[in-house]
Design an enzyme around this catalytic site. Structure first.
Site, PDB file in Angstrom:
ATOM      1  N   GLU A 107      -4.285   3.203  -3.492  1.00 23.70           N
ATOM      2  CA  GLU A 107      -2.979   2.628  -3.147  1.00 23.70           C
ATOM      3  C   GLU A 107      -1.980   2.835  -4.293  1.00 23.70           C
ATOM      4  O   GLU A 107      -0.787   2.939  -4.081  1.00 23.70           O
ATOM      5  CB  GLU A 107      -3.109   1.127  -2.829  1.00 23.70           C
ATOM      6  CG  GLU A 107      -3.826   0.814  -1.523  1.00 23.70           C
ATOM      7  CD  GLU A 107      -2.923   0.926  -0.277  1.00 23.70           C
ATOM      8  OE1 GLU A 107      -1.729   0.653  -0.376  1.00 23.70           O
ATOM      9  OE2 GLU A 107      -3.456   1.304   0.792  1.00 23.70           O
ATOM     10  N   HIS A 150      -9.613   5.081   2.611  1.00 21.89           N
ATOM     11  CA  HIS A 150      -8.882   5.374   1.377  1.00 21.89           C
ATOM     12  C   HIS A 150      -9.592   6.423   0.514  1.00 21.89           C
ATOM     13  O   HIS A 150      -8.997   6.948  -0.422  1.00 21.89           O
ATOM     14  CB  HIS A 150      -8.710   4.106   0.542  1.00 21.89           C
ATOM     15  CG  HIS A 150      -7.636   3.190   1.040  1.00 21.89           C
ATOM     16  ND1 HIS A 150      -7.725   2.503   2.227  1.00 21.89           N
ATOM     17  CD2 HIS A 150      -6.432   2.856   0.512  1.00 21.89           C
ATOM     18  CE1 HIS A 150      -6.628   1.778   2.397  1.00 21.89           C
ATOM     19  NE2 HIS A 150      -5.834   1.973   1.369  1.00 21.89           N
ATOM     20  N   CYS A 210      -9.674   2.080   9.956  1.00 21.83           N
ATOM     21  CA  CYS A 210     -10.071   1.280   8.802  1.00 21.83           C
ATOM     22  C   CYS A 210     -11.535   0.933   9.040  1.00 21.83           C
ATOM     23  O   CYS A 210     -11.878   0.343  10.074  1.00 21.83           O
ATOM     24  CB  CYS A 210      -9.223   0.010   8.740  1.00 21.83           C
ATOM     25  SG  CYS A 210      -9.752  -1.159   7.472  1.00 21.83           S
ATOM     26  N   CYS A 219     -14.706   4.572   3.897  1.00 19.38           N
ATOM     27  CA  CYS A 219     -13.449   3.841   3.744  1.00 19.38           C
ATOM     28  C   CYS A 219     -12.354   4.879   3.843  1.00 19.38           C
ATOM     29  O   CYS A 219     -12.437   5.939   3.207  1.00 19.38           O
ATOM     30  CB  CYS A 219     -13.400   3.147   2.378  1.00 19.38           C
ATOM     31  SG  CYS A 219     -11.789   2.433   1.995  1.00 19.38           S
ATOM     32  N   ASP A 253      -4.414   0.504  10.212  1.00 16.81           N
ATOM     33  CA  ASP A 253      -5.224   0.406   8.992  1.00 16.81           C
ATOM     34  C   ASP A 253      -4.685  -0.763   8.173  1.00 16.81           C
ATOM     35  O   ASP A 253      -3.589  -1.268   8.435  1.00 16.81           O
ATOM     36  CB  ASP A 253      -5.100   1.710   8.178  1.00 16.81           C
ATOM     37  CG  ASP A 253      -5.946   1.676   6.917  1.00 16.81           C
ATOM     38  OD1 ASP A 253      -7.120   1.269   6.979  1.00 16.81           O
ATOM     39  OD2 ASP A 253      -5.430   2.035   5.829  1.00 16.81           O
ATOM     40  N   SER A 254      -5.427  -1.140   7.139  1.00 11.98           N
ATOM     41  CA  SER A 254      -4.951  -2.192   6.258  1.00 11.98           C
ATOM     42  C   SER A 254      -3.793  -1.704   5.381  1.00 11.98           C
ATOM     43  O   SER A 254      -3.057  -2.513   4.835  1.00 11.98           O
ATOM     44  CB  SER A 254      -6.094  -2.686   5.374  1.00 11.98           C
ATOM     45  OG  SER A 254      -6.635  -1.599   4.649  1.00 11.98           O
TER      46      SER A 254
HETATM   47  N1  DGL Z   1      -8.924   1.122   4.693  1.00 12.36           N
HETATM   48  C1  DGL Z   1      -9.980   0.163   4.524  1.00 12.36           C
HETATM   49  C2  DGL Z   1     -11.302   0.736   5.015  1.00 12.36           C
HETATM   50  O1  DGL Z   1     -11.349   1.854   5.535  1.00 12.36           O
HETATM   51  C3  DGL Z   1     -10.171  -0.344   3.121  1.00 12.36           C
HETATM   52  C4  DGL Z   1      -9.016  -0.843   2.358  1.00 12.36           C
HETATM   53  C5  DGL Z   1      -8.938  -2.348   2.208  1.00 12.36           C
HETATM   54  O2  DGL Z   1      -9.746  -2.954   1.470  1.00 12.36           O
HETATM   55  O3  DGL Z   1      -8.054  -2.899   2.845  1.00 12.36           O
HETATM   56  O4  DGL Z   1     -12.301   0.070   4.904  1.00 12.36           O
END
Ligand code: DGL
Length: 266
Positions: free
Chosen positions: A154, A190, A74, A188, A11-12
């Site tokens: 975050e 997050h 992600c 997303c 993931d990011s």
């Molecule tokens: N985790 C990323 C997603 O599911 C989003 C977070 C980011 O912008 O890096 O799209």
């Protein structure tokens, strides 16, 4: 002796821990290596080319761990890089977030109107709309980019008045109208941390689709027995550990998280 052949998850940042959590619930005996690219987060505002380059880089790095499957935890990376990662990792199975969430939403909706919230990159690509309409061309789709929620997640601000006001501001264009969706894709990884607020604001008539949970159901035939979990990040293990508990029910401290330099792998 069983060799370490984990399911690799990337993931990011820390949001993908919500996917790791879903995977572990389904396959607790399986081993996992998780990589959060905290040094280069956010992905949601970056160009498709950059997200694809980063994703290929993370995939190459993870291939050194002898994985048995790769999960792109992600939505933004799944949007821009699923094919590229599949080509790199072949013949390993690679699971992305988009298709399973779209399929679940079409199954769940009763009024044929689906809402999608995701990063600007995912929304701009139109991928959810395409996937939803591929499954059922009659589905109506209302989408909203919500990048600020990534920063709040975050930061660990998953409840309270600032998160609530931000969510209301983003959801109003979709839900403050006469014809509202009855199903909302949390597109997303997050966003599941805000689930309680989404439920409070939207009420019980809207079904929430957690993209990570439904994608985890795509992984099949896992035979691992050790249940080991290795967590890696490309920056700031302290911050990662401090906020991880919102996404992951196993408490983490900074020393549990390996700091890695993925740029050393071309
Ligand atoms: N985790 C990323 C997603 O599911 C989003 C977070 C980011 O912008 O890096 O799209």
């Amino acid at each position: 002796m069983e060799t370490f052949s984990p399911v690799a998850v990337f993931d990011s940042g820390i949001g993908g821990l919500s996917v790791l959590q879903a995977l572990r619930r389904r396959y607790p005996q399986e081993s996992y290596v998780y990589l959060g690219d905290t040094a280069r987060l956010p992905y949601g505002t970056k160009s498709p080319e950059t997200v694809q380059r980063y994703s290929r880089n993370l995939c190459r790095f993870l291939l050194n761990y002898n994985p048995k499957a790769i999960v792109i935890a992600c939505n933004t990376a799944s949007t821009h890089a699923l094919d590229a990662v599949r080509a790199l990792a072949a013949p390993l199975p690679v699971i992305g977030m988009i298709g399973p969430a779209a399929a679940a939403a079409v199954r769940e909706t009763r009024n044929g109107h689906v809402g999608v919230i995701a990063t600007p990159g995912t929304i701009r690509s139109g991928i959810y709309e395409k996937e939803l309409k591929k499954i059922d061309p009659r589905v109506r789709v209302s989408s909203q980019a919500c990048q600020m929620l990534v920063a709040l997640a975050e930061e660990g601000w998953s409840s309270g008045p600032i998160a609530a006001a931000t969510i209301r501001q983003y959801l109003d264009p979709i839900f403050d109208t006469a014809e509202v969706p009855d199903t909302l894709i949390l597109g997303c990884t997050h966003f599941p941390v805000f689930e309680a607020l989404f439920r409070e604001i939207l009420g019980p008539s809207v079904t929430l689709i957690n993209s990570g949970e439904v994608a985890a159901l795509q992984l099949s035939g896992m035979t691992g027995t050790k249940g080991q979990v290795k967590i890696l990040a490309t920056d700031d293990p302290e911050r990662f550990a401090a906020n991880a508990s919102k996404f992951f029910d196993q408490g983490l401290v900074a020393t549990d998280i390996g700091l890695v330099d993925v740029t050393a792998v071309s």
